[in-house]
Design an enzyme around this catalytic site. Sequence first.
Site, PDB file in Angstrom:
ATOM      1  N   TRP A 134     -20.640 -26.195  27.469  1.00 21.97           N
ATOM      2  CA  TRP A 134     -21.535 -26.530  26.294  1.00 21.97           C
ATOM      3  C   TRP A 134     -22.448 -25.374  26.199  1.00 21.97           C
ATOM      4  O   TRP A 134     -23.434 -25.220  27.018  1.00 21.97           O
ATOM      5  CB  TRP A 134     -22.026 -27.629  26.293  1.00 21.97           C
ATOM      6  CG  TRP A 134     -22.650 -28.296  25.346  1.00 21.97           C
ATOM      7  CD1 TRP A 134     -22.216 -28.891  23.937  1.00 21.97           C
ATOM      8  CD2 TRP A 134     -24.178 -28.363  24.999  1.00 21.97           C
ATOM      9  NE1 TRP A 134     -23.188 -29.035  23.022  1.00 21.97           N
ATOM     10  CE2 TRP A 134     -24.373 -28.659  23.682  1.00 21.97           C
ATOM     11  CE3 TRP A 134     -25.277 -27.817  25.325  1.00 21.97           C
ATOM     12  CZ2 TRP A 134     -25.640 -29.066  22.802  1.00 21.97           C
ATOM     13  CZ3 TRP A 134     -26.521 -27.630  24.805  1.00 21.97           C
ATOM     14  CH2 TRP A 134     -26.833 -28.499  23.511  1.00 21.97           C
ATOM     15  N   ASN A 176     -23.740 -24.676  36.008  1.00 26.84           N
ATOM     16  CA  ASN A 176     -24.246 -25.669  34.803  1.00 26.84           C
ATOM     17  C   ASN A 176     -25.720 -25.766  34.913  1.00 26.84           C
ATOM     18  O   ASN A 176     -26.400 -25.946  35.822  1.00 26.84           O
ATOM     19  CB  ASN A 176     -23.843 -26.993  35.173  1.00 26.84           C
ATOM     20  CG  ASN A 176     -24.360 -28.272  34.051  1.00 26.84           C
ATOM     21  OD1 ASN A 176     -24.957 -27.679  32.947  1.00 26.84           O
ATOM     22  ND2 ASN A 176     -24.536 -29.262  34.451  1.00 26.84           N
ATOM     23  N   GLY A 177     -26.402 -25.306  33.726  1.00 24.67           N
ATOM     24  CA  GLY A 177     -27.892 -25.128  33.790  1.00 24.67           C
ATOM     25  C   GLY A 177     -28.459 -23.854  33.000  1.00 24.67           C
ATOM     26  O   GLY A 177     -27.484 -23.261  32.304  1.00 24.67           O
ATOM     27  N   ARG A 190     -18.659 -33.796  28.970  1.00 18.03           N
ATOM     28  CA  ARG A 190     -19.902 -33.153  29.228  1.00 18.03           C
ATOM     29  C   ARG A 190     -20.020 -31.756  28.340  1.00 18.03           C
ATOM     30  O   ARG A 190     -21.261 -31.179  28.449  1.00 18.03           O
ATOM     31  CB  ARG A 190     -20.083 -32.862  30.707  1.00 18.03           C
ATOM     32  CG  ARG A 190     -19.849 -33.989  31.656  1.00 18.03           C
ATOM     33  CD  ARG A 190     -20.043 -33.794  33.063  1.00 18.03           C
ATOM     34  NE  ARG A 190     -21.471 -32.792  33.163  1.00 18.03           N
ATOM     35  CZ  ARG A 190     -22.351 -33.554  33.573  1.00 18.03           C
ATOM     36  NH1 ARG A 190     -22.408 -34.905  33.924  1.00 18.03           N
ATOM     37  NH2 ARG A 190     -23.603 -32.896  33.751  1.00 18.03           N
ATOM     38  N   LYS A 211     -26.110 -43.220  15.360  1.00 17.41           N
ATOM     39  CA  LYS A 211     -24.779 -43.347  15.229  1.00 17.41           C
ATOM     40  C   LYS A 211     -24.053 -42.555  14.234  1.00 17.41           C
ATOM     41  O   LYS A 211     -22.963 -41.850  14.459  1.00 17.41           O
ATOM     42  CB  LYS A 211     -24.301 -44.749  15.502  1.00 17.41           C
ATOM     43  CG  LYS A 211     -25.040 -45.638  16.505  1.00 17.41           C
ATOM     44  CD  LYS A 211     -24.494 -45.306  18.247  1.00 17.41           C
ATOM     45  CE  LYS A 211     -25.237 -44.087  18.738  1.00 17.41           C
ATOM     46  NZ  LYS A 211     -25.835 -43.921  20.031  1.00 17.41           N
ATOM     47  N   GLU A 243     -24.252 -38.751  14.331  1.00 15.24           N
ATOM     48  CA  GLU A 243     -23.653 -38.148  15.510  1.00 15.24           C
ATOM     49  C   GLU A 243     -22.100 -38.149  15.560  1.00 15.24           C
ATOM     50  O   GLU A 243     -21.412 -37.481  16.256  1.00 15.24           O
ATOM     51  CB  GLU A 243     -24.499 -38.415  17.000  1.00 15.24           C
ATOM     52  CG  GLU A 243     -24.520 -39.785  17.350  1.00 15.24           C
ATOM     53  CD  GLU A 243     -25.065 -39.913  18.588  1.00 15.24           C
ATOM     54  OE1 GLU A 243     -25.486 -39.040  19.300  1.00 15.24           O
ATOM     55  OE2 GLU A 243     -25.072 -41.103  19.051  1.00 15.24           O
ATOM     56  N   LYS A 273     -22.671 -35.032  26.606  1.00 15.34           N
ATOM     57  CA  LYS A 273     -22.930 -36.468  27.183  1.00 15.34           C
ATOM     58  C   LYS A 273     -24.298 -36.507  27.821  1.00 15.34           C
ATOM     59  O   LYS A 273     -25.168 -37.262  27.654  1.00 15.34           O
ATOM     60  CB  LYS A 273     -21.749 -36.756  28.127  1.00 15.34           C
ATOM     61  CG  LYS A 273     -22.178 -38.278  28.582  1.00 15.34           C
ATOM     62  CD  LYS A 273     -22.137 -39.371  27.277  1.00 15.34           C
ATOM     63  CE  LYS A 273     -22.384 -40.753  27.873  1.00 15.34           C
ATOM     64  NZ  LYS A 273     -22.497 -41.683  26.738  1.00 15.34           N
ATOM     65  N   HIS A 307     -44.070 -45.931   0.408  1.00 14.85           N
ATOM     66  CA  HIS A 307     -44.974 -44.939   0.455  1.00 14.85           C
ATOM     67  C   HIS A 307     -44.594 -43.633   0.379  1.00 14.85           C
ATOM     68  O   HIS A 307     -44.712 -42.706   0.976  1.00 14.85           O
ATOM     69  CB  HIS A 307     -45.651 -45.185   1.973  1.00 14.85           C
ATOM     70  CG  HIS A 307     -46.181 -46.364   2.287  1.00 14.85           C
ATOM     71  ND1 HIS A 307     -47.404 -46.909   1.597  1.00 14.85           N
ATOM     72  CD2 HIS A 307     -45.910 -47.589   2.690  1.00 14.85           C
ATOM     73  CE1 HIS A 307     -47.945 -48.050   1.934  1.00 14.85           C
ATOM     74  NE2 HIS A 307     -46.802 -48.826   2.646  1.00 14.85           N
ATOM     75  N   GLU A 332     -31.564 -46.380  15.624  1.00 13.40           N
ATOM     76  CA  GLU A 332     -30.393 -46.263  16.575  1.00 13.40           C
ATOM     77  C   GLU A 332     -29.008 -46.126  15.804  1.00 13.40           C
ATOM     78  O   GLU A 332     -28.350 -45.241  16.060  1.00 13.40           O
ATOM     79  CB  GLU A 332     -30.399 -47.293  17.729  1.00 13.40           C
ATOM     80  CG  GLU A 332     -29.011 -47.344  18.536  1.00 13.40           C
ATOM     81  CD  GLU A 332     -28.649 -45.964  19.300  1.00 13.40           C
ATOM     82  OE1 GLU A 332     -29.483 -44.761  19.176  1.00 13.40           O
ATOM     83  OE2 GLU A 332     -27.365 -45.729  19.589  1.00 13.40           O
ATOM     84  N   CYS A 351     -22.909 -28.921  30.875  1.00 12.03           N
ATOM     85  CA  CYS A 351     -21.448 -28.483  31.157  1.00 12.03           C
ATOM     86  C   CYS A 351     -20.880 -29.294  32.482  1.00 12.03           C
ATOM     87  O   CYS A 351     -21.823 -30.017  32.773  1.00 12.03           O
ATOM     88  CB  CYS A 351     -21.385 -26.971  31.430  1.00 12.03           C
ATOM     89  SG  CYS A 351     -22.440 -25.901  30.591  1.00 12.03           S
TER      90      CYS A 351
HETATM   91  C1  AGP Z   1     -26.302 -41.031  22.451  1.00 11.52           C
HETATM   92  O1  AGP Z   1     -25.436 -41.593  21.395  1.00 11.52           O
HETATM   93  C2  AGP Z   1     -26.874 -39.728  22.349  1.00 11.52           C
HETATM   94  N1  AGP Z   1     -25.581 -38.666  22.243  1.00 11.52           N
HETATM   95  C3  AGP Z   1     -28.127 -39.067  22.842  1.00 11.52           C
HETATM   96  O2  AGP Z   1     -29.039 -39.283  22.058  1.00 11.52           O
HETATM   97  C4  AGP Z   1     -28.431 -39.578  24.449  1.00 11.52           C
HETATM   98  O3  AGP Z   1     -28.674 -41.019  24.389  1.00 11.52           O
HETATM   99  C5  AGP Z   1     -29.646 -38.650  24.797  1.00 11.52           C
HETATM  100  O4  AGP Z   1     -29.289 -37.531  24.942  1.00 11.52           O
HETATM  101  C6  AGP Z   1     -30.162 -39.301  26.167  1.00 11.52           C
HETATM  102  O5  AGP Z   1     -28.960 -39.587  27.350  1.00 11.52           O
HETATM  103  P1  AGP Z   1     -29.364 -40.389  28.483  1.00 11.52           P
HETATM  104  O6  AGP Z   1     -29.404 -41.599  28.218  1.00 11.52           O
HETATM  105  O7  AGP Z   1     -28.285 -40.109  29.489  1.00 11.52           O
HETATM  106  O8  AGP Z   1     -30.660 -39.932  29.132  1.00 11.52           O
END
Ligand code: AGP
Length: 606
Positions: free
Chosen positions: A74, A100-101, A27, A480, A483, A601, A499, A476, A2
């Site tokens: 969030w 936040n938390g 965030r 992308k 997400e 984020k 396999h 990776e 958040c």
């Molecule tokens: C990144 O595209 C993702 N949204 C997510 O996996 C992110 O990389 C992960 O939460 C780690 O975040 P950080 O690099 O701030 O620790």
Amino acid sequence: MCGISGIVGFKNIAMPLLNSIRHLEYRGYDSCGVAIMSNNSIVVRKNIGSVDEVNEREKLSEPDGKIGIAHTRWATHGGVTKENTHPHLSCEGDFALVHNGIISNYSEIKKELIHGGHRFNSETDTEVIVHLIEKYFVLSKDAEKAFIRALKRLEGTYAIAMITTHEKDKIFCAKRESPLVIGLGDEINYLGSDFNAFIDYTKNAVVLDDDEYAVVSRDHYFIKKIISGEVIRKRITEINWDSDMAKKGGYPHYMLKEIYEQPQCIVNAMQVDKALIKKLSDMIMKSRHVYLIGAGTTYYVSLMSEYHFSSIAGVFTPAINSDEFKNLAYIDKDTLIIAVSQSGETYDTLNALKFAKGKGAKTAAIVNVMGSSIARLVDHTIMQGSGPEICVISTKAALSQMAILLLVALEMAVNNKRISVRNKNEIEKQISHLPELIQKVLNEKSGFIHTIANKFSHINNWLYLGRGKYYPIALESSLKMKEVAYVHAEGMPAGFLKHGTIALIDEKLYSVIFMPPRSDEELYRLTAGSAEEIKARKGFTLGFHFGEKGEGEKLFSEEIILPKAHSIIAPFLELVVAQLFAYFTAVALKRNIDKPRSLAKSVTVA
Ligand code: AGP
């Protein structure tokens, strides 16, 4: 997770307060709200939706006041409803609070408060905090004492900001695990989850540490330890970002802007102080167990570095998901944990580091945010200097982290006498070509990638296949696609296909093949073999390769040809292509590119 913010000044702060949550929206953006001290009472405006949607309905900057707090949510506890939106008020409306938390003992506190006659309006854990403060204020008639007494009851994580009609010119705030920074202005002070909250107004910040609280007025602040009450003096951090860097700069989305910033990010990565690179290399060489940890994208960065450390330096350093670290790693005082984190606030990574430190391990990190919790926790930090990454989807930060850890691998390789200094310089010279080659891909291939993305945006399932160091790139790249475009993509080692997963291959399941340059002969041959296996079963393959036009026609259903590149930098270029492929697919599908559904984020919860 958040975003929280606050401002206290000598004139109306409503508009800058609204701007602060616009800058923090990446965030968390399920809902948002403000609480402003106006005519000696607290006015709360809040609702579900994006900041602009809520502002449209609730006129967030309408109340006239000199002090206020704000929040973008969030959801963790309680659904996305107006009632669950922060800020939350005490029964008498004399306290307002944002958080936040996660408060892990909120249920028992809530029962106690309800028993004491408090009335709750939400399902959130946060609301118990403001009622607890109210309860203790009734007893002490002292806002600071009530604030501290409530904080001492809380278990879990928090960044809290509170205002009260009993101290109309002060913001009370506190931190444990979730980030919180104070921005220092002239006759005005700010509060934020990170610098973006107030970067338009000041570059001077003070970063709170765990179990500290602060009382902030327009021309004064103090910081104390929650438990002991000891006053803490802190160095002022000068933020090295400017607000333009944090804005879109004419791009339609932050994601595209940040993809296009990658050439500069690699330049910045190459300019990281060599002493910092060498120190990390030395720490690795002196340790008996070394682990690379990260979450999501930064786990894949760690996995890429596992391949680089092993193949270049001859040092095997397992990469482990931060959330699995405790279940897997052997830790003693001869252990080193290297954390990779853009935000420097990811709970799982922070938690893994604390666990390892508790067992006597050494710790290091590559991070992008100055003053972040991870940066402040570890023994050795490398600031990657990628500039603010606003899009929830990480692109430039990840590429930069891979490049920095590649430099560490080269340093270790010299240390291990696997390569000479001259060899290292030659390889670094090759890496120095990466920015211009990324620029070439961006300039010359974006249009074609856009066309391919439009052509296949109706495909719902992809396999992303790579071998060796192209396997983490495949993983990776598939993340992308998932997400940002909400399209299912499964990354896996190309050799793994036969396999079992190969049973899935048919005309509906499409595959992306990450081909190495032909100079990686064996890897090329084996990866081409996987493409053949799919083709033999009438599966569709989209090949990313470095060959000549048409060369892929025999092997792939479609091809994206990259400019010739040295094998050390080839995987980086393929990731850039995959980032663009995911981005343009998301544009075609009209996704919320910079703030995809259900994401945040910085994931600061377990
Ligand atoms: C990144 O595209 C993702 N949204 C997510 O996996 C992110 O990389 C992960 O939460 C780690 O975040 P950080 O690099 O701030 O620790």
